[in-house]
Design a protein around this motif. Structure first.
Motif, PDB file in Angstrom:
ATOM      1  N   GLY A 158       0.792  -1.217   0.000  1.00 54.91           N
ATOM      2  CA  GLY A 158       0.000   0.000   0.000  1.00 54.91           C
ATOM      3  C   GLY A 158       0.823   1.265   0.000  1.00 54.91           C
ATOM      4  O   GLY A 158       0.273   2.363   0.085  1.00 54.91           O
ATOM      5  N   SER A 159       2.137   1.137  -0.069  1.00 58.16           N
ATOM      6  CA  SER A 159       2.989   2.314   0.012  1.00 58.16           C
ATOM      7  C   SER A 159       3.737   2.518  -1.295  1.00 58.16           C
ATOM      8  O   SER A 159       4.052   1.577  -2.001  1.00 58.16           O
ATOM      9  CB  SER A 159       3.999   2.159   1.153  1.00 58.16           C
ATOM     10  OG  SER A 159       4.832   3.289   1.249  1.00 58.16           O
ATOM     11  N   LEU A 160       4.004   3.762  -1.600  1.00 65.88           N
ATOM     12  CA  LEU A 160       4.824   4.124  -2.742  1.00 65.88           C
ATOM     13  C   LEU A 160       5.832   5.137  -2.223  1.00 65.88           C
ATOM     14  O   LEU A 160       5.473   6.027  -1.460  1.00 65.88           O
ATOM     15  CB  LEU A 160       3.968   4.758  -3.846  1.00 65.88           C
ATOM     16  CG  LEU A 160       4.656   5.018  -5.190  1.00 65.88           C
ATOM     17  CD1 LEU A 160       4.824   3.721  -5.959  1.00 65.88           C
ATOM     18  CD2 LEU A 160       3.853   6.015  -6.006  1.00 65.88           C
ATOM     19  N   PRO A 161       7.101   5.002  -2.577  1.00 65.94           N
ATOM     20  CA  PRO A 161       8.058   5.992  -2.069  1.00 65.94           C
ATOM     21  C   PRO A 161       7.839   7.362  -2.688  1.00 65.94           C
ATOM     22  O   PRO A 161       7.380   7.471  -3.830  1.00 65.94           O
ATOM     23  CB  PRO A 161       9.410   5.408  -2.489  1.00 65.94           C
ATOM     24  CG  PRO A 161       9.112   4.531  -3.663  1.00 65.94           C
ATOM     25  CD  PRO A 161       7.741   3.973  -3.406  1.00 65.94           C
ATOM     26  N   SER A 162       8.164   8.374  -1.947  1.00 67.27           N
ATOM     27  CA  SER A 162       8.218   9.713  -2.523  1.00 67.27           C
ATOM     28  C   SER A 162       9.480   9.807  -3.371  1.00 67.27           C
ATOM     29  O   SER A 162      10.340   8.927  -3.341  1.00 67.27           O
ATOM     30  CB  SER A 162       8.248  10.767  -1.424  1.00 67.27           C
ATOM     31  OG  SER A 162       9.476  10.690  -0.717  1.00 67.27           O
ATOM     32  N   ARG A 163       9.617  10.916  -4.088  1.00 70.91           N
ATOM     33  CA  ARG A 163      10.803  11.103  -4.922  1.00 70.91           C
ATOM     34  C   ARG A 163      12.073  11.106  -4.072  1.00 70.91           C
ATOM     35  O   ARG A 163      13.082  10.487  -4.434  1.00 70.91           O
ATOM     36  CB  ARG A 163      10.677  12.410  -5.700  1.00 70.91           C
ATOM     37  CG  ARG A 163      11.745  12.609  -6.753  1.00 70.91           C
ATOM     38  CD  ARG A 163      11.416  13.818  -7.610  1.00 70.91           C
ATOM     39  NE  ARG A 163      10.124  13.647  -8.272  1.00 70.91           N
ATOM     40  CZ  ARG A 163       9.479  14.606  -8.919  1.00 70.91           C
ATOM     41  NH1 ARG A 163      10.008  15.821  -8.990  1.00 70.91           N
ATOM     42  NH2 ARG A 163       8.314  14.366  -9.500  1.00 70.91           N
TER      43      ARG A 163
END
Length: 417
Positions: free
Chosen positions: A124-129
């Motif tokens: 459920g997580s996506l890294p930020s830039r």
């Protein structure tokens, strides 16, 4: 369903701890050296390195090195093409005091490495830039184990797919199988993007030549999930392998049994052609040849494979100045300025790259030049606060799974199904 297929995504990730641990171990060397100037200076003294040249150290258990400049600045290097001065382990072994300090610093660095990897793997997580860049900047050190973990995640997907498809067919997403499946897909993309720079081509092409390709291509595991964001990662992966895999892609294309294998092969070939001008004409001629040859054999969804060929040929036949498609960029909500979210738009996580536009071209090919014009870090949103707007609702997960993996694969007038 067998017993292993009932494991949750977190349980499977835990079972993958060996692969993740290897990445964290290698990452900890870079972090330890980065965080301790005393160690860097001590290593230069131990190597009797002159004050007018950098010191290049081979790292243990990975084909990579670290360069320490005369002023103590640090740079990660791929071993390929690097002239190595010393092995890090050998220098440390010759200096007990330096070795003890390195062990102490690496304990904290290892903890930090684990923390940096968390946004890339948790469901459920996506890294930020910034989070992605904090790991990606060490790509020369970790790209091989990272790509290996991405490939390992492919087997995780095979394990999770049955449960995800069952949820999609029932029209309900109650057991978390769909959410786990798409978390695994995006985890795979995160780690495959680690090895998506052209400098990785030597070892990637060597790996690609070490086995017989069937339907596998460097892009297929991502394009087949049929979202533009994953297709963008697939394009980067294909381009990173470079021209040495053109013949492999053409071999798959020549026997492709299904329109989606055709799309994937053409998409990968086009990505390489746009990234390597020297190979551009050769690839265009090969695609044109296979377009004619494909007419003599059976392909599931032939009418759409014809559109895929036409889309690829049209793109590669255009002058460089006419390849950018502003309409496609607007539809995807893609902006690549520093203050934008780059390729991390809501639309990119939902639009099908095989969708056919009003002009009769597949959408993925129209977006491809823009994809290849940005760095991997621009695949991610500019801040953590903006990640929630990208998340897929349960109903959208159901739609994506049915679109990519429905048992009945009928085609409509607007996209391949």
């Amino acid at each position: 369903m067998d017993k292993t297929a009932t494991r949750s995504f977190p349980e499977i990730i835990e079972a993958s701890a060996v692969e993740l641990s290897r990445i964290a171990d290698v990452l900890s060397f870079g972090l330890a050296l980065e965080n301790d100037l005393t160690i860097r200076q001590g290593l230069r003294r131990a190597a009797a390195c002159s004050t007018d040249r950098p010191l290049i150290l081979k790292l243990p258990h990975v084909p990579a090195a670290m360069e320490i400049s005369p002023t103590g600045e640090l740079r990660a290097l791929r071993q390929h093409g690097a002239s190595l001065d010393h092995e890090l382990d050998a220098l440390l072994a010759g200096s007990p005091e330096l070795s003890a300090r390195m062990r102490l610093v690496r304990v904290k660095a290892r903890e930090l490495a684990n923390d940096l990897l968390v946004p890339l793997v948790f469901p459920g997580s996506l890294p930020s830039r910034a989070e992605f860049h904090s790991v990606f900047k060490w790509a020369p050190l970790i790209e091989m184990p990272a790509y290996a973990f991405g490939s390992h995640t492919l087997s995780i997907l095979e394990e999770l797919r049955a449960g995800a498809k069952a949820e999609a067919l029932s029209g309900r997403s109650e057991n978390g199988a769909l959410a786990g499946y798409y978390a695994a897909v995006h985890t795979m993309a995160n780690f495959m993007l680690m090895g998506s720079l052209s400098q990785a081509a030597p070892w990637l092409s060597e790996m690609a030549g070490s086995f017989v390709w069937n339907k596998w291509t460097p892009s297929f595991a991502l394009t087949r999930e049929r979202t533009m964001w994953l297709a963008a990662a697939a394009a980067k992966s294909a381009a990173a392998f470079g021209p040495t895999v053109v013949d492999f892609y053409c071999r798959v294309l020549s026997t492709a049994p299904h329109v989606f294998n055709v799309f994937d092969s053409l998409f990968g070939l086009a990505a390489i052609a746009l990234s390597y001008e020297d190979a551009h004409q050769e690839i265009l001629e090969a695609i044109t040849f296979h377009a004619d040859a494909s007419a003599a054999r059976y392909i599931v969804g032939r009418e759409y494979s014809t559109i895929a060929f036409r889309s690829a040929i049209d793109l590669l036949s255009r002058p460089r100045s006419e390849r950018f498609d502003s309409v496609a960029m607007d539809r995807l909500g893609w902006k690549v300025s520093g203050a934008s979210d780059g390729l991390a738009s809501r639309q990119a996580f939902r639009i099908d790259p095989t969708e056919i536009d009003a002009d009769g071209r597949m959408f993925g090919f129209k977006a491809l030049p823009s994809i290849l014009n940005v760095s991997p870090v621009q695949h991610y949103p500019r801040s953590k606060a903006r990640i929630s707007r990208l998340r897929l609702e349960k109903s959208e997960l159901l739609e994506l799974m049915n679109r990519a993996w429905a048992q009945s694969s009928a085609a409509t007038s607007s996209a391949i199904h």
